[in-house]
Motif scaffolding. Structure first.
Motif, PDB file in Angstrom:
ATOM      1  N   PHE A   8     -29.636  28.393   4.412  1.00 17.92           N
ATOM      2  CA  PHE A   8     -28.926  29.248   3.467  1.00 17.92           C
ATOM      3  C   PHE A   8     -28.437  28.449   2.265  1.00 17.92           C
ATOM      4  O   PHE A   8     -28.616  28.861   1.112  1.00 17.92           O
ATOM      5  N   LEU A   9     -27.838  27.281   2.525  1.00 19.21           N
ATOM      6  CA  LEU A   9     -27.347  26.456   1.421  1.00 19.21           C
ATOM      7  C   LEU A   9     -28.485  26.011   0.513  1.00 19.21           C
ATOM      8  O   LEU A   9     -28.365  26.028  -0.721  1.00 19.21           O
ATOM      9  N   ARG A  10     -29.600  25.612   1.105  1.00 18.66           N
ATOM     10  CA  ARG A  10     -30.743  25.183   0.286  1.00 18.66           C
ATOM     11  C   ARG A  10     -31.284  26.331  -0.564  1.00 18.66           C
ATOM     12  O   ARG A  10     -31.630  26.141  -1.735  1.00 18.66           O
ATOM     13  N   SER A  11     -31.347  27.520   0.034  1.00 17.00           N
ATOM     14  CA  SER A  11     -31.861  28.660  -0.726  1.00 17.00           C
ATOM     15  C   SER A  11     -30.939  29.010  -1.883  1.00 17.00           C
ATOM     16  O   SER A  11     -31.405  29.419  -2.954  1.00 17.00           O
ATOM     17  N   ARG A  12     -29.637  28.818  -1.701  1.00 15.84           N
ATOM     18  CA  ARG A  12     -28.693  29.188  -2.760  1.00 15.84           C
ATOM     19  C   ARG A  12     -28.614  28.126  -3.858  1.00 15.84           C
ATOM     20  O   ARG A  12     -28.502  28.463  -5.033  1.00 15.84           O
ATOM     21  N   ARG A  13     -28.693  26.861  -3.511  1.00 13.55           N
ATOM     22  CA  ARG A  13     -28.655  25.868  -4.593  1.00 13.55           C
ATOM     23  C   ARG A  13     -29.963  25.872  -5.383  1.00 13.55           C
ATOM     24  O   ARG A  13     -29.989  25.475  -6.553  1.00 13.55           O
ATOM     25  N   ALA A  14     -31.050  26.365  -4.768  1.00 17.16           N
ATOM     26  CA  ALA A  14     -32.317  26.465  -5.495  1.00 17.16           C
ATOM     27  C   ALA A  14     -32.249  27.505  -6.609  1.00 17.16           C
ATOM     28  O   ALA A  14     -33.043  27.460  -7.552  1.00 17.16           O
ATOM     29  N   ARG A  15     -31.284  28.425  -6.521  1.00 23.00           N
ATOM     30  CA  ARG A  15     -31.165  29.472  -7.551  1.00 23.00           C
ATOM     31  C   ARG A  15     -30.443  29.003  -8.803  1.00 23.00           C
ATOM     32  O   ARG A  15     -30.514  29.653  -9.850  1.00 23.00           O
ATOM     33  N   ARG A  35     -29.509  19.537  -7.045  1.00 15.16           N
ATOM     34  CA  ARG A  35     -29.693  18.552  -5.982  1.00 15.16           C
ATOM     35  C   ARG A  35     -28.446  18.546  -5.091  1.00 15.16           C
ATOM     36  O   ARG A  35     -27.367  18.998  -5.474  1.00 15.16           O
ATOM     37  N   ARG A  36     -28.598  17.982  -3.898  1.00  9.67           N
ATOM     38  CA  ARG A  36     -27.458  17.917  -2.979  1.00  9.67           C
ATOM     39  C   ARG A  36     -26.291  17.163  -3.582  1.00  9.67           C
ATOM     40  O   ARG A  36     -25.134  17.572  -3.466  1.00  9.67           O
ATOM     41  N   GLU A  37     -26.602  16.041  -4.226  1.00 12.93           N
ATOM     42  CA  GLU A  37     -25.517  15.232  -4.785  1.00 12.93           C
ATOM     43  C   GLU A  37     -24.790  15.961  -5.906  1.00 12.93           C
ATOM     44  O   GLU A  37     -23.590  15.746  -6.138  1.00 12.93           O
ATOM     45  N   ASP A  48     -22.368  12.316   1.371  1.00 14.10           N
ATOM     46  CA  ASP A  48     -22.669  12.227   2.792  1.00 14.10           C
ATOM     47  C   ASP A  48     -22.146  13.455   3.541  1.00 14.10           C
ATOM     48  O   ASP A  48     -22.816  13.979   4.432  1.00 14.10           O
ATOM     49  N   TYR A  49     -20.948  13.889   3.165  1.00 14.10           N
ATOM     50  CA  TYR A  49     -20.362  15.072   3.805  1.00 14.10           C
ATOM     51  C   TYR A  49     -21.250  16.286   3.596  1.00 14.10           C
ATOM     52  O   TYR A  49     -21.564  17.023   4.543  1.00 14.10           O
ATOM     53  N   TYR A  50     -21.673  16.509   2.347  1.00 11.24           N
ATOM     54  CA  TYR A  50     -22.476  17.689   2.061  1.00 11.24           C
ATOM     55  C   TYR A  50     -23.843  17.604   2.742  1.00 11.24           C
ATOM     56  O   TYR A  50     -24.351  18.603   3.273  1.00 11.24           O
ATOM     57  N   VAL A  51     -24.445  16.425   2.741  1.00 11.67           N
ATOM     58  CA  VAL A  51     -25.741  16.254   3.401  1.00 11.67           C
ATOM     59  C   VAL A  51     -25.621  16.570   4.889  1.00 11.67           C
ATOM     60  O   VAL A  51     -26.472  17.247   5.469  1.00 11.67           O
ATOM     61  N   GLY A  58     -22.756  17.970  11.431  1.00 10.10           N
ATOM     62  CA  GLY A  58     -21.294  17.930  11.560  1.00 10.10           C
ATOM     63  C   GLY A  58     -20.686  17.140  10.432  1.00 10.10           C
ATOM     64  O   GLY A  58     -21.143  16.057  10.094  1.00 10.10           O
ATOM     65  N   PRO A  59     -19.656  17.680   9.789  1.00 10.73           N
ATOM     66  CA  PRO A  59     -19.006  16.983   8.690  1.00 10.73           C
ATOM     67  C   PRO A  59     -18.379  15.679   9.137  1.00 10.73           C
ATOM     68  O   PRO A  59     -17.856  15.572  10.229  1.00 10.73           O
ATOM     69  N   GLY A  60     -18.444  14.687   8.254  1.00  9.62           N
ATOM     70  CA  GLY A  60     -17.965  13.366   8.646  1.00  9.62           C
ATOM     71  C   GLY A  60     -16.770  12.869   7.877  1.00  9.62           C
ATOM     72  O   GLY A  60     -16.457  11.685   7.946  1.00  9.62           O
ATOM     73  N   ASP A  61     -16.090  13.721   7.097  1.00 10.85           N
ATOM     74  CA  ASP A  61     -14.887  13.252   6.431  1.00 10.85           C
ATOM     75  C   ASP A  61     -13.814  14.329   6.430  1.00 10.85           C
ATOM     76  O   ASP A  61     -13.945  15.325   7.131  1.00 10.85           O
ATOM     77  N   PRO A  62     -12.707  14.157   5.706  1.00 13.02           N
ATOM     78  CA  PRO A  62     -11.519  14.962   5.956  1.00 13.02           C
ATOM     79  C   PRO A  62     -11.604  16.461   5.708  1.00 13.02           C
ATOM     80  O   PRO A  62     -10.634  17.161   5.983  1.00 13.02           O
TER      81      PRO A  62
END
Length: 288
Positions: A8-15, A35-37, A48-51, A58-62
């Motif tokens: 879902f996230l990939r499809s939405r950032r592609a727009r 792009r993700r960044e 890294d969190y978003y990736v 699983g998220p890796g920061d606060p």
């Protein structure tokens, strides 16, 4: 639903084009959109969190709640960057923080007697009850006269739409109805992650219908809460049917869909004629 969240996230950032959010569009891009960044930068989280979020690791920061889920603040920021509408935003929250499921039960598919009496009392309005899988659970006589629920056909609206050739005759704008059906089914699937019956429904339609497969891959998310449908009834002719949906408070996975033709309109007159031919409707079977 981790895979679903990433898709879902990939499809939405592609727009989203970079220039739409104030970023320079430089360099050759292997895929369209952000792009993700860039999403991470605009949302105020680490790359890294978003990736990790997109990959379902699983998220890796606060940016997490005490229970380990993604926080509202992070999801709201991502929704803002990706320009999600209200339904898409709600869907993002549902798939990012799936609620615990008790499993499918018989109670979820039983329609209370009072609701059946309510349907029967709506003698000028075709009305029926749907569950979260878009399965028809109960209907009144006029809905049966219009849509033939008591006949031999499937009571699953998605299967009716994509697998029954008669649906293309019934709906003059079949393509719009098909897209609407898929968008609502995906929205409901996001609120019921891991439901095996929904999974089987989607898998079966994906195998059987190329049109469903393409629409499902688009990750459309939209509720069918009100609108207007055009139906070409084999006896009554063209019907213009506004509709409203009402959630049943005591059974929140069930909704009443009621068609509300304008009083005195040609459609209302045609429905009255249909109603005079069918004043008794076979009772919808209970689902186990």
């Amino acid at each position: 639903m981790d895979g679903e969240l990433g898709d879902f996230l990939r499809s939405r950032r592609a727009r989203i084009r970079p220039e739409e959010v104030g970023l320079p569009s430089y360099g050759r891009r292997r895929v369209p959109g952000l792009r993700r960044e860039e999403v991470a930068q605009l949302a105020g989280v680490s790359v890294d969190y978003y990736v990790r979020l997109e990959q379902g690791r699983g998220p890796g920061d606060p940016g997490r709640t005490r229970s380990g889920g993604v926080s509202d603040a992070v999801l709201d920021a991502i929704a803002r960057v990706l320009r999600l509408d209200e339904a898409e935003h709600a869907y993002l929250r549902a798939v990012a923080r799936p609620r615990r499921q008790d499993g499918p039960g018989a109670a979820a598919s039983r329609v209370r007697p009072g609701v059946r009496l309510l349907l029967d009392g709506m003698d000028r309005n075709p009305a029926y009850v749907l569950d979260h899988r878009m399965e028809v659970l109960a209907w009144n006589a006029l809905a049966d006269a219009v849509l033939g629920f008591s006949g031999p056909g499937d009571l699953s609206l998605p299967r009716r739409t994509f697998l029954d050739p008669a649906s293309r005759e019934l709906y003059p704008d079949w393509s719009a109805i098909a897209a609407q059906t898929v968008a609502h089914l995906r929205l409901q699937a996001g609120h019921h992650p891991g439901d095996p019956v929904t999974g089987e429904l989607v898998a079966g339609l994906t195998r059987a219908s190329e049109e469903f497969r393409c629409l499902w891959a688009d990750h459309l998310v939209k509720p069918c809460d009100h609108g207007v449908k055009l139906l070409r009834h084999p006896v009554a002719g063209l019907l213009t049917l506004p509709y409203e949906t009402l959630t049943i408070p005591a059974a929140p996975d069930q909704t009443i869909v009621a068609y509300t033709p304008e009083p005195g309109s040609e459609t209302a007159e045609r429905l009255a004629l249909l109603g005079s031919w069918s004043s008794v409707v076979p009772e919808a079977p209970e689902r186990a």
